[in-house]
Design a protein around this motif. Structure first.
Motif, short mmCIF file in Angstrom:
data_model
loop_
_atom_site.label_atom_id
_atom_site.label_comp_id
_atom_site.label_asym_id
_atom_site.label_seq_id
_atom_site.Cartn_x
_atom_site.Cartn_y
_atom_site.Cartn_z
N GLY A 30 0.79 -1.22 0.00
CA GLY A 30 0.00 0.00 0.00
C GLY A 30 0.82 1.27 0.00
N HIS A 31 2.10 1.19 -0.35
CA HIS A 31 2.95 2.38 -0.31
C HIS A 31 2.48 3.40 -1.35
N LEU A 32 2.18 4.62 -0.90
CA LEU A 32 1.55 5.63 -1.75
C LEU A 32 2.44 6.02 -2.92
N GLU A 33 3.72 6.31 -2.64
CA GLU A 33 4.62 6.77 -3.70
C GLU A 33 4.85 5.67 -4.73
N CYS A 34 5.02 4.44 -4.29
CA CYS A 34 5.23 3.33 -5.23
C CYS A 34 4.02 3.13 -6.12
N LEU A 35 2.82 3.22 -5.54
CA LEU A 35 1.60 3.07 -6.34
C LEU A 35 1.48 4.20 -7.38
N TYR A 36 1.76 5.43 -6.94
CA TYR A 36 1.64 6.56 -7.86
C TYR A 36 2.66 6.47 -8.99
N GLN A 37 3.91 6.12 -8.66
CA GLN A 37 4.93 6.02 -9.70
C GLN A 37 4.64 4.84 -10.64
N ARG A 38 4.01 3.79 -10.11
CA ARG A 38 3.59 2.69 -10.98
C ARG A 38 2.54 3.16 -11.98
N ILE A 39 1.61 3.99 -11.52
CA ILE A 39 0.58 4.55 -12.41
C ILE A 39 1.21 5.41 -13.49
N ARG A 40 2.15 6.26 -13.10
CA ARG A 40 2.82 7.13 -14.08
C ARG A 40 3.57 6.31 -15.13
N LEU A 59 3.76 4.02 -20.64
CA LEU A 59 3.86 2.84 -21.51
C LEU A 59 2.56 2.56 -22.26
N ARG A 60 1.54 3.42 -22.08
CA ARG A 60 0.22 3.30 -22.72
C ARG A 60 -0.48 1.99 -22.33
N ARG A 61 -0.29 1.59 -21.10
CA ARG A 61 -0.99 0.42 -20.55
C ARG A 61 -2.09 0.95 -19.62
N GLN A 62 -3.14 1.52 -20.26
CA GLN A 62 -4.14 2.27 -19.53
C GLN A 62 -4.97 1.37 -18.62
N GLU A 63 -5.28 0.16 -19.06
CA GLU A 63 -6.11 -0.72 -18.23
C GLU A 63 -5.39 -1.07 -16.92
N GLU A 104 -9.44 12.32 -12.64
CA GLU A 104 -8.79 12.32 -13.95
C GLU A 104 -9.23 11.11 -14.78
N GLU A 105 -9.32 9.95 -14.13
CA GLU A 105 -9.74 8.73 -14.84
C GLU A 105 -11.21 8.80 -15.23
N ALA A 106 -12.05 9.33 -14.34
CA ALA A 106 -13.48 9.47 -14.67
C ALA A 106 -13.68 10.42 -15.85
N GLU A 107 -12.91 11.51 -15.89
CA GLU A 107 -13.02 12.43 -17.03
C GLU A 107 -12.58 11.74 -18.32
N ARG A 108 -11.53 10.92 -18.26
CA ARG A 108 -11.07 10.22 -19.45
C ARG A 108 -12.13 9.26 -19.97
N GLN A 109 -12.89 8.65 -19.07
CA GLN A 109 -13.93 7.71 -19.46
C GLN A 109 -15.25 8.39 -19.81
#
Length: 401
Positions: A141-151, A156-160, A185-190
């Motif tokens: 549950g580490h916040l920074e690791c999760l956020y950097q994984r999302i970025r 890499l265009r792996r949106q799912e 941001e994700e809700a706006e994209r969808q």
């Protein structure tokens, strides 16, 4: 006992940093350093305090370098040094410093998260993703690791996979500003505009001075306002536009939307705007050469002319009535009073009928077919022509001797 007291003052410093009071934290650390000038942990903590004060990165780097000199085996000192180096635009040196921190403490998820920050800053998403996953293996549950994984996944265009990680971050940190911002941001994209606005507003509540969230929320509120206006929900549209205005006062686009909404609240202005929009559509059809557009153009011009001629027609009607009621005219027509009254009533009624028809044209145009209105106009013109012809015959007939 001395170690217990040391732990307490360090906890006090970290608490002051957590409540955004770095000045008082610095005073506490410097008081300790005055009596313990060779305490490496105190220099390290002072470097952390200075990192939380804008504009003092160079001073923080010097203090942290001194802490490393006193005790090079402290991993946090190398981590803080990595932070100062990245802020001073030295990503390669920052990467070396965080690698040293990981060598000294290879199970710290915070170090893995910051290494992913550096790799994403250097636009290396694949290594950043691997490092973030390594940190999550120790702390899921580490916040920074999760956020950097999302970025990294987004780069890499792996949106799912990025969307799934956003959900994980929101489950681990439901009250985090970052979680609500990413969900918005994700809700706006969808295309889920209402959900996007809700999450972004919650993010702003948690972090009221976030310009990033404000800039993201502005177009979402504007889009909701325009959609509400198209549905005829004027009050809802007004609320959305005013929320956008409070986020960024003086925005010309928001001001124009509010003014247009205010104009539509007035019946006459709304009718004129509809007439203007209709005339633009007619002109567009005329350019395409559609025959029906010529009839529509005629039906647009008639109400416009009527609006401009109303004052003149009212003045002419007033002059006619005033002349008919003049004392001299009444004396001359005493012998045919009933005929005079009937003629005046007929003229006044015909004038009022013409004015009423002209004013009503604008209201009928949206519901009555153009052919019906044209037929009424032709009928009105025919009746007027017959009446004018009869009057001319009466005036031109010879008077008896």
């Amino acid at each position: 006992m001395e170690e217990v007291r040391a732990t307490k003052w360090q906890e006090a410093v970290r608490h002051l940093l957590a409540v955004c009071r770095p000045e008082q934290a610095e005073q506490l650390v410097r008081r300790h350093l005055a009596s313990h000038p060779l305490d490496a942990a105190a220099h390290e903590l002072l470097g952390l305090v200075l990192l939380n004060v804008p504009g003092r990165e160079a001073e923080a780097q010097a203090v942290i370098r001194e802490a490393i000199g006193l005790d090079p085996q402290q991993p946090d000192a190398h981590y803080f040094q990595s932070v100062t180096l990245l802020r001073s635009s030295q990503p390669f040196a920052a990467l070396q410093a965080i690698d040293e921190a990981l060598r000294l403490n290879p199970r710290n998820a915070t170090y893995f998260g910051y290494k992913a920050v550096i790799l994403n800053a250097r636009r290396q998403p694949e290594p950043a993703l691997q490092v973030a996953d390594a940190g999550l293996a120790y702390n899921p549950g580490h916040l920074e690791c999760l956020y950097q994984r999302i970025r990294a996944l987004q780069a890499l265009r792996r949106q799912e996979a990025a969307t799934q990680t956003i959900g994980q971050l929101a489950r681990w940190h439901p009250t985090s500003f970052l979680a609500h911002y990413l969900l918005g941001e994700e809700a706006e994209r969808q295309g889920h505009t209402a959900a996007a606005a809700s999450h972004l507003q919650e993010a702003l509540r948690l972090h009221p001075h976030s310009t990033q969230a404000q800039q993201k929320l502005m177009p979402v509120l504007a889009q909701l306002g325009r959609a509400a206006r198209q549905r005829g929900e004027a009050e809802a549209a007004r609320a959305y536009f005013w929320q956008a205005w409070h986020l960024q006062p003086g925005n010309p686009d928001t001001q124009r939307e509010i003014e247009q909404l205010a104009q539509h609240s007035y019946w006459l202005k709304r009718q004129l705007l509809r007439l203007d929009a209709w005339s633009e559509a007619v002109q567009h059809n005329l350019k395409k050469g559609k025959p029906r557009a010529f009839l529509q153009l005629y039906l647009v011009m008639v109400p416009l002319i009527a609006v401009f001629c109303l004052p003149l027609l009212l003045a002419m009607l007033y002059a006619t009535v005033q002349w008919r009621l003049h004392p001299d005219v009444r004396l001359l027509r005493q012998h045919s009073r009933r005929a005079t009254v009937g003629r005046v009533a007929l003229e006044v009624g015909a004038g009022l009928l013409i004015l009423g028809l002209m004013v009503a044209f604008r209201l009928w145009l949206d519901s009555v077919p153009e052919e019906v209105i044209l037929l009424l106009l032709l009928l009105l013109a025919g009746v007027g022509g017959i009446w004018v012809r009869r009057e001319r015959k009466k005036t031109s007939s010879p008077q008896p001797q």
